[in-house]
Scaffold this motif. Structure first.
Motif, mmCIF file in Angstrom:
data_model
loop_
_atom_site.group_PDB
_atom_site.id
_atom_site.type_symbol
_atom_site.label_atom_id
_atom_site.label_comp_id
_atom_site.label_asym_id
_atom_site.label_seq_id
_atom_site.Cartn_x
_atom_site.Cartn_y
_atom_site.Cartn_z
ATOM 1 N N ILE A 12 -2.721 0.732 -5.049
ATOM 2 C CA ILE A 12 -2.339 -0.373 -4.162
ATOM 3 C C ILE A 12 -1.926 -1.545 -5.037
ATOM 4 O O ILE A 12 -2.619 -1.894 -5.993
ATOM 5 N N GLU A 47 -0.439 5.160 0.039
ATOM 6 C CA GLU A 47 -0.276 5.958 1.259
ATOM 7 C C GLU A 47 0.449 7.265 0.997
ATOM 8 O O GLU A 47 0.211 8.269 1.667
ATOM 9 N N THR A 50 0.818 -1.220 0.000
ATOM 10 C CA THR A 50 0.000 0.000 0.000
ATOM 11 C C THR A 50 0.852 1.272 0.000
ATOM 12 O O THR A 50 0.311 2.376 0.093
ATOM 13 N N THR A 51 2.176 1.114 -0.092
ATOM 14 C CA THR A 51 3.040 2.301 0.063
ATOM 15 C C THR A 51 2.713 3.409 -0.931
ATOM 16 O O THR A 51 2.650 4.570 -0.555
ATOM 17 N N LYS A 72 -8.555 5.096 12.656
ATOM 18 C CA LYS A 72 -7.202 5.482 12.256
ATOM 19 C C LYS A 72 -7.069 6.982 12.068
ATOM 20 O O LYS A 72 -6.027 7.561 12.366
ATOM 21 N N THR A 73 -8.097 7.588 11.529
ATOM 22 C CA THR A 73 -7.973 9.012 11.171
ATOM 23 C C THR A 73 -8.606 9.934 12.205
ATOM 24 O O THR A 73 -8.381 11.128 12.172
ATOM 25 N N VAL A 93 -9.226 2.838 1.405
ATOM 26 C CA VAL A 93 -8.526 4.106 1.549
ATOM 27 C C VAL A 93 -9.504 5.153 2.050
ATOM 28 O O VAL A 93 -10.655 5.177 1.614
ATOM 29 N N VAL A 147 -4.416 11.393 0.676
ATOM 30 C CA VAL A 147 -4.761 10.106 1.275
ATOM 31 C C VAL A 147 -4.464 10.170 2.769
ATOM 32 O O VAL A 147 -3.369 10.546 3.166
ATOM 33 N N ARG A 148 -5.462 9.852 3.599
ATOM 34 C CA ARG A 148 -5.288 9.990 5.054
ATOM 35 C C ARG A 148 -5.058 8.666 5.753
ATOM 36 O O ARG A 148 -4.489 8.637 6.832
ATOM 37 N N ALA A 149 -5.545 7.602 5.181
ATOM 38 C CA ALA A 149 -5.288 6.294 5.802
ATOM 39 C C ALA A 149 -5.595 5.179 4.811
ATOM 40 O O ALA A 149 -6.447 5.328 3.938
ATOM 41 N N VAL A 150 -4.859 4.101 4.971
ATOM 42 C CA VAL A 150 -5.106 2.907 4.170
ATOM 43 C C VAL A 150 -5.220 1.738 5.144
ATOM 44 O O VAL A 150 -4.431 1.634 6.077
#
Ligand code: FAD
Ligand code: SF4
Lengths: 797, 355
Positions: free
Chosen positions: A147, A87, A83-84, A294-295, A132, A92-95
């Protein structure tokens, strides 16, 4: 629309015993103020004006947008998931991926087989793999395609027959399968035999049998799945979701996210249709919450139509072999049935489906001997689940076709044969011990016959023009809760403060079927107030007492009874207040039109508000709670719980249609739909439910099918998935039958699901009457009809 | 896999000349847009989207409708309700898509709409799963994976058999319509039937930048018996999966002229001109319909039931529907025979059939 009274109507003893209603012998509308009167649904004005707020309409400050990356293979090992790149994308705030949680969930405690996102392998084309959250939908969409995923294909199981075979454990779709069939992909097998089936077939005068095939179908609700999750500043999780069953989602969230339930609030948003397709706890609900965690920002996820199809839970693709035995008078002796249903990738409600496909054949006819072998298999296809008429619709087509075949063989009118076999009121079925309290199916069929002029038409219409009948029954609420515990199945709270507004709290989900209006009507009836005083709050787990939600046609029966019980408490409070104010005994008051009237001296009366304020003296708002729990029912064998219900609905439909013998096109002309709903609390909405069932059933009968190319659904959009348009829908004449169920609220039973099943065989049987061919494949598309006509012509030649 | 429109720049010229200039400026990277009911769904699926979209919706010159010609910008609903166009054309218009779509869709878009295929009209996600195809982003065909090339079966990396799915095109072809284009090199007029050719990707021979201005109908079109029969799973909203249009001129009971045009069974509408007046090059591939092969002689003959049967059988035998739109090819083929037979008999017996 007509309303017909069932002759076997049992008086509502439950109500009588409570001394609340005078027993005049006749269950007449005049007795009621609100109940039985057509009432537009409470939310209908908001819906038609566009004011209703759906999840996708909601906006929160700082809200992010989620997109899900889905598996592009039906069955494959994930060899790489990186997912790098996603990300690193701006915005993009979270994967999240399957690494977020390996806790499995599912609607049934026995089938906890769903992961929020795939881990190690994917098991159907469309399964969530990663997700995402980003500043916009567009960024999120671009990010999911950044991804990197690589797959190593595994053997695919795309036909139910393949799933029956023994395979190496590493090829099994799930680790846990039916104990009786280890090393297969069989999810659940049910084998039941009661009575002397062999003997019945030996002595029978007619033993029609056939193999049937049904394509999978989808609910086709209007609103695609859409949710918003917010992990708020108080560290509580808020999930906005158009759920039919907020309570099961609530439980699943607690499990998967490892949170106490009280730290989660599930808020049901306006539901744009469900039909069973919004009653599982869902992966996308988990995913939105994980991204919110996560966010720490609100995360919205709105699916497109294709994803909604992929999320699935529609009616199982089905292969069935069935035979029935009848004596020379057309008396039903036995049913022998063998059914395989394709469950797709997950368990979902499947254990129940596996039972229902068999045991619900124990009505609407008295069935002395019964054999059933049912298998639900896992496959690498879209998960099947509960859809309107859950588990009863496909086998009903089979049995109703066979009943018709028997009538032809025995030289009997198919309606007559049915009339000879109907279950009677106050019967217990011989083996499963299903307790039938009320049934008005006889009156229903007779009325439909009269109105359709059946006797003049059946067997007598010109070639290409035909008439057919189909009958059915359905549970009015599953008596068995999915999570076994001692809690009631429905609870309703009522609060009335000095403003005179009556607020009812319930977690029964109004999914457009009108349950809020139903609760309001019942409460208004009991406490004698106007309908517009009553406001139903049924969206929020923080304030609403638990209700098991909108599935299994349980809400009117169960939440309705709970509402009535709560309202009766308020009624007693008001009666006591009226008694105090007038000096008349409390039990002598009638509640009519916002007046509390002394029964023997109608001149003595107290206004609703006056009584209310008296009742509130020294204690403030009146509050009350009512609940419902099914009575103990059923036999004592494995699986005896399946199909138990405190009451059953019955329906009898007649369909007149034309078949074009050159093209195979079927054109329904008119449907007479008689449905016994016990008591039509709101005839307007009962009529709507029945018409909707007919329309939906006609879709399955004639045009709707989930088509696949290998593991991929070919027609996951509303252009290619053929729901009938208004131009395809015939005139429907609704006949409401009132059999006054002794335990239903004011005698009511279900009408949301049972009315779907009979239309499909009614169409099939009418095709037979029109052109003399039997269709064993559903939908009965023009090419299939034509093939049958041609085969018959060839056989003749 | 969301259905978001890709980003593009929208241009809204008000004259054909302006539109042509824009087309020149963005040559190779634009699409014309009329009602948008065909183009935009395809864009949402990420199918061959371009950087510029030139809307023709505000060009008054394209919107005239008279007895002799219909502007390309005329909405389907306005054709449906117009009293001056042949009844068969109005009736055909009334069978297109749904009432709502007919409010937006136009004649130009209908004649120019992209061909359809189960493996093409899908979301990006769907096409990633299966693998792209020739018509967008890929190098193979999922409908005809192998092709016979000089006696050898080889991978089909050149022919697309996506289905031409317009209702009006076959009707207008049967009636002998002509189309007028405005292009960078001036305007030209040709037979609509000659305009269509080629496989599911090429489908017609519009030159880069050309704008369809109008469709003209010969006087004859108003005089002959004509009608259209559509095969579709539902009574509204569905594209045709076969459509038969007939223009029939009788001399007493004898056939003077017979033009049968069949839609939605091939990459273009297929004209069976039984007078053999309008002859096209035979199709380049055996995959396409050759209407002339074994064509029966019908001109001057009595149009009795036997001849009707012979004509319908010919149509049925020649058409080559593919498994790429709803309903099986074998069934659609058979239905072309049934629809032709019924329509012919009705036109013979009752004058102008309703569509
Ligand atoms: C659900 C659905 C059902 C449908 N059913 C049918 C049906 O039953 N029968 C049927 O025939 N069609 C059907 N259609 C397709 C479409 O709606 C119609 O064909 C409509 O007439 C297209 O017109 P438009 O103006 O919207 O085309 P647009 O989408 O604007 O354009 C289509 C194509 O034509 C080109 N184009 C348009 N005008 C010109 C011009 N003047 N010069 C050059 N190029 C031009 C565009 O560049 C584009 O490539 C359906 C569409 C949908 C979405
Ligand atoms: S027919 Fe054309 S659109 Fe369809 S798969 Fe083949 S190449 Fe693609």
């Amino acid at each position: 629309m007509t309303i017909v009274q069932g002759s076997g109507a049992t008086r509502n003893d439950h109500q009588k015993n409570k001394g609340i209603w005078q027993d005049t012998g006749a269950p007449s509308a005049a007795l009621f103020n609100v109940v039985g009167k057509p009432a537009p649904l409470k939310d209908s004005f908001k819906k038609v004006t566009g004011e209703a707020v759906y999840a996708d309409d909601m906006k929160f400050p700082g809200m992010l947008f989620c997109r899900i990356l889905r598996a592009t293979k039906p069955h494959a090992r994930i060899t790489r998931l990186d997912t790098t790149r996603a990300e690193a994308m701006p915005g993009v705030r979270a994967v999240v991926t399957g690494r977020e949680s390996d806790r499995r969930f599912g609607v049934l405690p026995v089938s906890q087989d769903e992961l929020s996102m795939a881990i190690e392998k994917v098991i159907y084309n469309g399964e969530p793999v990663a997700a995402v959250a980003a500043d916009s939908e567009e960024i999120a969409e671009r990010a999911i395609w950044a991804i990197e995923v690589e797959y190593e294909p595994l053997q695919e199981f795309l036909k139910p027959q393949d799933s029956l075979k023994e395979v190496a454990p590493e090829l099994q779709i799930h680790d846990k399968v039916e104990k009786k069939h280890p090393n297969t992909n069989i999810h659940k097998a049910v084998d039941q035999e009661f009575g002397d089936v062999e003997g019945a077939f030996k002595q029978a005068a007619s033993t029609p049998g056939a193999s049937f095939r049904f394509d999978g179908i989808s609910h086709g609700f209007t609103e695609p799945h859409a949710v918003i999750a917010h992990w708020d500043a108080e560290d509580r999780l808020q999930l906005y979701t158009p759920q039919q069953v907020p309570h099961y989602t609530h439980r699943a969230l607690a499990k998967v996210l490892d949170l106490p339930m009280h730290q989660i609030q599930v808020i049901r948003t306006t539901v744009g249709g469900g039909f069973g397709g919004k009653s599982d706890p869902f992966q996308h609900e988990m995913i939105a919450c994980m991204l919110a965690r996560k966010t720490r920002r609100p995360v919205k996820l709105t699916m497109d139509r294709e994803e909604t199809f992929l999320t699935g839970r529609g009616r199982h693709p089905t292969e069935a072999r069935m035979a029935m035995a009848f004596d020379k008078d057309g008396k039903l002796l036995a049913l022998d049935s063998d059914v395989i249903i394709d469950g797709g990738a997950y368990g979902s409600f499947g254990v129940v489906s596996a039972y229902y496909n068999g045991v619900l054949s124990n009505g609407p006819y008295y069935l002395p001997a019964f054999r059933y072998h049912g298998k639900r298999v896992y496959s690498n296809r879209i998960p099947s689940g509960a859809m309107r008429g859950h588990g009863s619709v496909n086998p009903r087509f089979c049995t109703e076709t066979l009943v018709d075949m028997a009538a032809v063989e025995l030289g009997l009118d198919p309606c007559e044969l049915r009339l000879r076999n109907f279950l009677q009121p106050n019967t217990i079925t011989p083996h499963h011990r299903f307790r039938v309290t009320s049934t008005g199916i006889r009156e229903g069929l007779e009325e439909a016959m009269r109105r359709s002029e059946w006797k003049k038409k059946w067997g007598k219409l010109p070639y290409g023009h035909g008439i057919g009948v189909g009958c059915a029954w359905y549970i009015s609420g599953s008596a068995l809760p999915i999570h076994w515990n001692k809690l009631p199945q429905s609870t309703v709270h009522i609060k009335i403060d000095m403003d005179g507004g009556v607020t009812c709290h319930s977690l029964a989900a109004d999914i457009g079927q009108g349950s809020d209006t139903m609760i309001a009507q019942i409460v208004a009836e009991v406490i004698g107030c106007k309908l517009d005083r009553v406001h139903v709050k049924s969206t929020t787990t923080d304030t609403a007492p638990i209700d098991l939600g909108s599935y299994s046609s349980r809400v009117t029966f169960m939440a309705g009874n709970a509402a009535r019980e709560a309202a009766e408490v308020i009624r007693r409070d008001l009666a006591n207040a009226a008694s105090k104010l007038t000096g008349q005994p409390a039990q002598y008051f009638d509640f009519v039109d916002e007046q509390i009237v002394c029964r023997s001296k109608p001149g003595i009366r107290v206004g609703f508000m006056e009584a209310l304020h008296e009742a509130q003296a020294d204690r403030g708002a009146l509050i009350a709670s009512g609940s419902y729990q099914s009575p103990p029912l059923g036999g004592e064998f494995k699986g005896s719980n399946a199909g138990l219900s405190p009451s059953y609905s019955f329906s009898a439909f007649i369909c007149e249609l034309k078949v074009d013998p050159d093209t195979g096109f079927v054109q329904p002309l008119k449907i007479w739909a008689a449905h016994d709903c016990g008591k039509a609390l709101n005839p307007l909405s009962v009529e709507g439910q029945i018409e909707g069932s007919v329309h939906m059933g006609l879709g399955q009968a004639l045009t709707e099918q989930m088509r696949y190319r290998n593991g991929q659904m070919l027609n996951a959009n509303f252009l290619d998935y053929k729901i009938p348009t208004p131009f395809d829908t015939p005139d429907i004449e609704v006949i409401i039958v009132e059999s006054h169920d002794p335990e239903g609220p004011f005698g009511a039973k279900e009408c949301g699901e049972g009315a779907l099943a009979p239309i499909i065989p009614a169409v099939g049987n009418a095709i037979y009457d029109a052109v003399g061919v039997r269709l064993f494949e559903v939908p009965m598309t023009p090419d299939r009809v034509l093939r049958a006509i041609e085969a018959k012509a060839r056989a003749k030649a | 896999m969301t259905m978001l429109l890709p980003r593009f720049e929208l241009h809204q010229p008000t004259t054909v000349a302006e539109a042509l200039a824009l087309a020149k400026a963005h040559a190779g990277d634009f699409d014309y847009l009329s009602g948008g009911t065909d183009l935009l769904p395809n864009y949402k699926c990420g199918l061959n989207a371009r950087g510029h979209v030139i809307s023709l919706a505000h060009i008054a010159e394209l919107k005239q409708i008279t007895r002799d010609s219909i502007g390309a910008g005329v909405r389907i609903v306005d054709i449906e309700r117009n009293a001056d166009v042949p009844r068969s054309v109005a009736g055909t218009a009334g069978h297109i898509a749904s009432p709502l779509l007919r409010e937006s869709g136009t004649l130009g878009g209908n004649l120019m709409l992209d061909n359809r295929c189960h493996f093409f009209n899908q979301s990006y996600f769907w096409r990633v799963s299966l693998g792209y195809c020739l018509k967008a982003d890929g190098d193979r065909c999922h409908v005809v994976p192998m092709i016979n090339d000089g006696g050898k079966s080889v991978l089909n990396n050149k022919v697309c058999v996506a289905t031409h799915s317009s209702d009006l095109a076959p009707m207008l072809i049967a009636l002998g319509a002509e189309v007028t284009f405005a292009g960078p090199e001036g305007s030209r007029t040709l037979k609509l039937n000659d305009f269509y050719f080629g496989d599911g990707i090429a489908r017609h021979e519009r030159k880069p930048g050309e704008i369809l201005v109008k469709v003209s109908l010969p006087k004859w079109a108003h005089e002959v018996r004509s009608g259209y029969r559509k095969l579709a799973p539902r009574q509204s909203i569905d594209f045709p999966v076969a459509g038969v249009a007939v223009a029939l001129d009788l001399d007493g009971a004898r056939v003077k002229t017979l033009r049968v045009a069949v839609g939605a069974v091939d990459t273009t509408p297929v004209l069976f001109d039984f007078s053999r007046a309008e002859q096209k090059k035979p199709p380049a591939s055996y995959l396409f319909t050759d209407p002339l092969k074994n064509m029966p002689d019908v001109i001057g003959k009595q149009l009795d039931d036997a001849l009707v049967e012979q004509i319908s059988k010919h149509v049925q035998t020649q058409v080559q529907p593919k498994l790429n739109v709803p309903m099986e090819p074998g069934y659609r083929k058979k239905m072309c025979g049934v629809l032709t037979r019924r329509l012919l008999a009705e036109l013979r017996d009752g004058g102008t059939a309703k569509a």
